[in-house]
Enzyme design. Structure first.
Site, PDB file in Angstrom:
ATOM      1  N   PHE A 247       0.800  -1.047   0.058  1.00 36.42           N
ATOM      2  CA  PHE A 247       0.217  -0.033   0.015  1.00 36.42           C
ATOM      3  C   PHE A 247       1.005   1.408  -0.117  1.00 36.42           C
ATOM      4  O   PHE A 247       0.535   2.277   0.629  1.00 36.42           O
ATOM      5  CB  PHE A 247      -0.952   0.048   1.226  1.00 36.42           C
ATOM      6  N   LEU A 248       2.004   1.068  -0.914  1.00 31.66           N
ATOM      7  CA  LEU A 248       2.506   2.500  -0.872  1.00 31.66           C
ATOM      8  C   LEU A 248       2.863   2.735  -2.438  1.00 31.66           C
ATOM      9  O   LEU A 248       3.703   3.302  -2.774  1.00 31.66           O
ATOM     10  CB  LEU A 248       4.035   2.271  -0.440  1.00 31.66           C
ATOM     11  N   ALA A 250       2.241   4.972  -5.112  1.00 33.38           N
ATOM     12  CA  ALA A 250       1.276   6.396  -5.541  1.00 33.38           C
ATOM     13  C   ALA A 250       0.607   6.224  -6.394  1.00 33.38           C
ATOM     14  O   ALA A 250       0.891   5.571  -7.587  1.00 33.38           O
ATOM     15  CB  ALA A 250       2.540   7.352  -5.397  1.00 33.38           C
ATOM     16  N   GLY A 255     -10.288   4.421  -3.988  1.00 31.85           N
ATOM     17  CA  GLY A 255     -11.673   4.608  -4.327  1.00 31.85           C
ATOM     18  C   GLY A 255     -12.218   3.304  -3.651  1.00 31.85           C
ATOM     19  O   GLY A 255     -11.752   2.530  -2.842  1.00 31.85           O
ATOM     20  N   CYS A 258     -14.815   0.618   0.506  1.00 39.90           N
ATOM     21  CA  CYS A 258     -14.515   0.285   1.887  1.00 39.90           C
ATOM     22  C   CYS A 258     -13.620   1.614   2.250  1.00 39.90           C
ATOM     23  O   CYS A 258     -14.155   2.379   3.273  1.00 39.90           O
ATOM     24  CB  CYS A 258     -13.751  -0.904   2.011  1.00 39.90           C
ATOM     25  N   LYS A 261     -15.514   4.976   2.459  1.00 43.55           N
ATOM     26  CA  LYS A 261     -16.820   4.876   3.630  1.00 43.55           C
ATOM     27  C   LYS A 261     -16.280   4.736   4.993  1.00 43.55           C
ATOM     28  O   LYS A 261     -16.612   5.303   6.009  1.00 43.55           O
ATOM     29  CB  LYS A 261     -17.579   3.703   3.076  1.00 43.55           C
ATOM     30  N   ARG A 325     -17.842   2.383  -7.389  1.00 44.66           N
ATOM     31  CA  ARG A 325     -17.932   3.199  -6.104  1.00 44.66           C
ATOM     32  C   ARG A 325     -16.980   4.083  -5.966  1.00 44.66           C
ATOM     33  O   ARG A 325     -15.678   3.379  -5.751  1.00 44.66           O
ATOM     34  CB  ARG A 325     -18.514   2.335  -4.933  1.00 44.66           C
TER      35      ARG A 325
END
Ligand code: UDX
Length: 441
Positions: A247-248, A250, A255, A258, A261, A325
């Protein structure tokens, strides 16, 4: 065991199918008759690699069944999972209407003691609230257990069978044991805690991943200004085990169903307790700005985008899903249309879903080739393999210079160095941008 799952959205359907695959007898309930008819035929209403084969196999072996009848779902069930949606309300809080409706229907149909498992992402304290509703309404003993879901769309089946942990939050030891027994066959580490902590783990985990993304995106914006390469920066950071490399990446922001929200809901829960949580506010604001980064770059390059022929490639919020979403394509295409650009769009799977939410002025193409045919400018918004694998050769074949704005850092210098027809901009990689020749328009 006999398990019923209420709600056949992403979480409910994948959980139900996976529980049947490990040998339980599963009945999935949905109030949508059309959807249940489709499911009974073995057709998945969601696009998710691998799910349909698994569904068909378990329907055939008698382990998986679908119904619209609450009585059928409640009779003989040892455990009942609640997996309905908790969408974001206009004020950013989670809407618990569907959870409440399920509790009312289940309570009215129970004839035996049961363990109720809440899979839906719900604000801290919701499991206690649901317990109190059952205590008031049901005529049998009900024990509510929190068991949040961590699957990702597009790799949901894989994540269910190879997840990092299963969280079980129970205030009643025996009910927790029931849920642990149900999950034993997955062979994934189980962490047991109380209900409120389990609910908080789900929000804290998702919000942390969203924070990582917004953080690297802000670093990418600094890299743009300071002439550093965010990909190398992320790699160097991720080699530190305390940080981790996941999760690095860029890009143009997160979006999906999850992160947007859950970050809002977490912020709202804190604010409702008088705690402002400025860090979460910044994560959300950074993401909103980041979704428009390519527009900023295109405006810097061209001044105005009025009348520009722009191909937009990839519309879903990420590859391998048709989910639109909170997809960055929504704000991006809205701005392009507002700025007077002529937009042609393509997505391998999400085009039908996209037509319902994107501006009406967009033209849709049937292939990458058709989409870029007349384009002066190309935006990559989602890193679908199908789009990336052919794009550069299609541009060469088209024999027309283009300015390419890549929102997902899809290409490296090696791939681009022989492509003379592209002027290339990406996120936080100014060196790559400068190495390519400017196209004159
Ligand atoms: C997420 C969580 O990963 C999952 O555990 C939870 O149950 C539901 O929310 P999902 O929304 O399916 O899953 O997608 P995910 O793969 O996590 O990506 C979310 C968004 O972040 C996507 O828009 C993706 O493009 C973006 N992202 C992800 C980045 O911008 N950079 C990254 O490094 C990783």
């Amino acid at each position: 065991m006999n398990i019923s799952v209420i709600g056949t959205g992403y979480v409910g359907l994948v959980s139900g199918v996976a529980l049947s695959e490990v040998g339980h007898h599963v009945t999935c309930l949905d109030i949508n008759e059309e959807k249940v008819a489709q499911l009974l035929r073995g057709e998945s209403p969601i696009y998710e690699p691998g799910i349909e084969e698994m569904m068909k196999r378990n329907i055939k072996s008698g382990h998986l069944h679908f119904t619209t009848d609450y009585k059928e779902a409640c009779d003989e069930a040892d455990a009942l999972y609640i997996a309905v949606g908790t969408p974001e309300k206009e004020d950013g809080t989670a809407d618990l209407r569907f959870v409440k409706a399920v509790v009312d229907s289940v309570a009215a149909n129970l004839t035996d003691a049961i363990t109720v498992v809440i899979k839906s992402t719900v604000p801290v304290g919701t499991n206690d609230w649901v317990q109190s509703l059952f205590d008031e309404q049901a005529e049998v003993v009900v024990n509510v257990v929190s068991n949040p879901e961590f699957l990702r769309e597009g790799s949901a089946i894989h994540d269910t069978f190879y997840g990092d942990r299963i969280i079980i939050g129970a205030d009643n030891q025996e009910a927790g044991d029931v849920v642990a027994a149900i999950n034993k066959s997955f062979d994934i580490p189980i962490f047991r805690t109380d209900r409120r902590s389990a609910e908080m783990i789900k929000y804290a985990a998702n919000a942390f991943l969203a924070t990582k993304i917004s953080y690297i995106n802000e670093i990418s914006n600094m890299c743009d200004i300071m002439n550093a390469n965010v990909e190398d920066v992320a790699k160097g950071m991720g080699m530190d085990k305390r940080i981790g490399s996941g999760f690095l990446n860029a890009g143009i922001g997160y979006g999906g169903s999850c992160f947007p929200k859950d970050t809002s809901a977490l912020l709202k829960q804190a604010e409702a307790q008088g705690m402002p949580f400025p860090l979460m506010r910044a994560v959300i604001d950074t993401n909103a700005d980041q979704q428009l980064k390519l527009i900023d770059k295109a405006e810097d390059r061209f001044g105005s985008l009025k009348g520009k022929k722009i191909a937009v490639l990839g519309l879903s919020f990420k590859p391998n899903t048709d989910d639109m979403r909170a997809a960055p394509s929504i704000p991006v295409t809205s701005r392009l249309i507002l700025d007077g650009a002529e937009v042609t769009a393509y997505d391998p799977i999400a085009m039908n879903a996209a037509k319902n939410v994107l501006p009406k002025a967009i033209t849709y193409a049937e292939s990458v080739k058709e989409c870029i045919q007349d384009a002066e400018v190309i935006f990559i918004l989602t890193e679908w393999k199908e789009i990336l694998s052919d794009l550069l050769s299609l541009i060469q074949d088209n024999n027309k210079k283009v300015v390419l704005f890549d929102g997902r850092n899809s290409y490296g210098y090696q791939e681009l160095k022989d492509i003379s027809l592209v002027e290339y901009y990406s996120i936080g990689r100014p060196l790559l941008t400068n190495q390519l020749e400017k196209v004159s328009y």
